[in-house]
Each structure stands twice: as C-alpha cells, then as structure tokens.
Scaffold this active site. Sequence first.
Site, PDB file in Angstrom:
ATOM      1  N   ILE A  12      48.915  52.590  55.058  1.00  0.00           N
ATOM      2  CA  ILE A  12      50.045  52.463  54.458  1.00  0.00           C
ATOM      3  C   ILE A  12      50.276  53.322  53.275  1.00  0.00           C
ATOM      4  CG2 ILE A  12      49.991  50.030  55.225  1.00  0.00           C
ATOM      5  CD1 ILE A  12      49.268  49.243  52.340  1.00  0.00           C
ATOM      6  N   GLU A  13      49.395  53.959  52.773  1.00  0.00           N
ATOM      7  CA  GLU A  13      49.715  55.057  51.590  1.00  0.00           C
ATOM      8  C   GLU A  13      50.004  56.305  52.178  1.00  0.00           C
ATOM      9  OE1 GLU A  13      49.610  54.945  48.271  1.00  0.00           O
ATOM     10  OE2 GLU A  13      48.657  53.103  47.822  1.00  0.00           O
ATOM     11  N   SER A  14      49.491  56.918  53.153  1.00  0.00           N
ATOM     12  CA  SER A  14      50.083  58.003  53.503  1.00  0.00           C
ATOM     13  C   SER A  14      49.689  58.525  55.243  1.00  0.00           C
ATOM     14  CB  SER A  14      48.958  59.243  52.986  1.00  0.00           C
ATOM     15  OG  SER A  14      47.405  58.853  53.638  1.00  0.00           O
TER      16      SER A  14
END
Length: 252
Positions: A78-80
């Site tokens: 979900i970050e990158s």
Amino acid sequence: NTEPTKKIRNIDFWKVMRDGFAVQPLSMASVESLTRLYANNPGFLTRSMQRSAPYIHEIIDMLKLRGMPTDLALLPVIESGYDPQALSPAEAAGIWQFIPETGHRYGLKQDWLRDERRDPMTATRAALDYLQMLHHMFGDWHLALAGYNCGENCVARAISSARQAGRGQDFASISPFLPAETRDYVPRFIAVRNVFRNLEASGVQLPAIHHNPRITSIYLNQAVDLTSVARLAGMSREELGLFNAGVLRQVI
C-alpha cells in the site's frame, strides 16, 4: 550487512508468510469494502507481489528474526506497490516511502551518490526499526501503522482528543481525529492482509519464491562501475539496478 539472518527453508514460502500473520483484525465497514475491492480487482496485488519477488524472502527473514508479524511485509504494497523507484509528491521514496527527514532520522544516507531510502534491504531495516519503536510507544499494531503514516505525534494527539471526548484509545475510536489519509491507511493494510488470508477466493497470482534467498551482500575495496559488476555477476545491468536501487550513479 551485520544483521544475522535466519533463513526460511520451507518450499511453500507464502504459507510460511501467512502462518506468521499476527496483526489483529479490524472490525470496520471500510475494511470490509476495501477487502472486496482488492479481492475483485486482483491485478494490483498481482503486480505488487511480482515486484516484491527479489526482496520479500529477506524481508520475511528480518521480521521473523525480530519476532514481528510477517503480515507487515505487505505494508510496501500500500506504500509503493513494492516499486523501489517509487517517489511521491511529498518526496517519499522507495518501497517503504521514507520522506527525507524520517530517512535521516533512521540512518538512511541521502547524497548525490546514493539514496538508501530506495535500497530495499537497507530501507527495510530502517522501516522495521521505526515500526518497532511505534509499537513500543502505543502497544498496538493498528496505532503503530497509523503512526507510520502520519507520525507518532499525530497519533498521540488523536489519542488525547479521543480521551477528552470520552472515547476509547483503539484505532476505530481515535479514527475521527486522524487525517483522512490515515483513516484509510490502516483499513487498506488490513484489507490487503485479509485477501492474503483467503487467496483461494481471489484471483491474485503470486510469484514462485525459491526456498533460498536471492540476495547476498558483497563489499568492494574500491570504486567500480555497475556495468562491470553486472558482467562479473552474470546478470543484466537492469537486474543489478533492481537489487541496488539506492545507487544513483553509474559508479559505486
């Protein structure tokens, strides 16, 4: 790399990963809707996990060695989307999306030669340090994840506001006092984890992960260009760059 590594030898790598899931469930309507969204649109998770293939074995090793939940290996999704070259408008970089200030705070070098926020293994050690600190501070992985997104002071203020309003101190109780992005961030993580718990019901295609890790570290006693290193390693310059995304120049 001075951190000892305990290698996973189970051929069913993804089962090993799921067996170590320990972040508590989160009962919120947003989690249910996001779980359905990710399960019904498996392409994003499939692409993310394909990109994770060079690194995720080592990341799981690090989590297990520290006694941390292995579902935290899904946070870069979900970050990158597990893209080591990811760069946000706020200049957060790498698979763990460290902003420059937090990167410096956790010892990630950033100069014209290299940006360790982009180096998957170095940034992972820093991210796990940060997450452990947040968990020690709040005693709860949901709050630790919220702190990873908006900062520990942001979460502490939300807890204080919730207390003054006569509410509890869990994530759902403090959620109205958090930034909108953070209110969505933790449910998104739990939703991704939920899909992984029940992969058979989704169309997510996981890459085959060999039971031995793909990454090792070597030390050089002089500067060398990456094309030469790739040739000596018997790999393409592009693949070497994938493993060493923190190197910003042709010479290391």
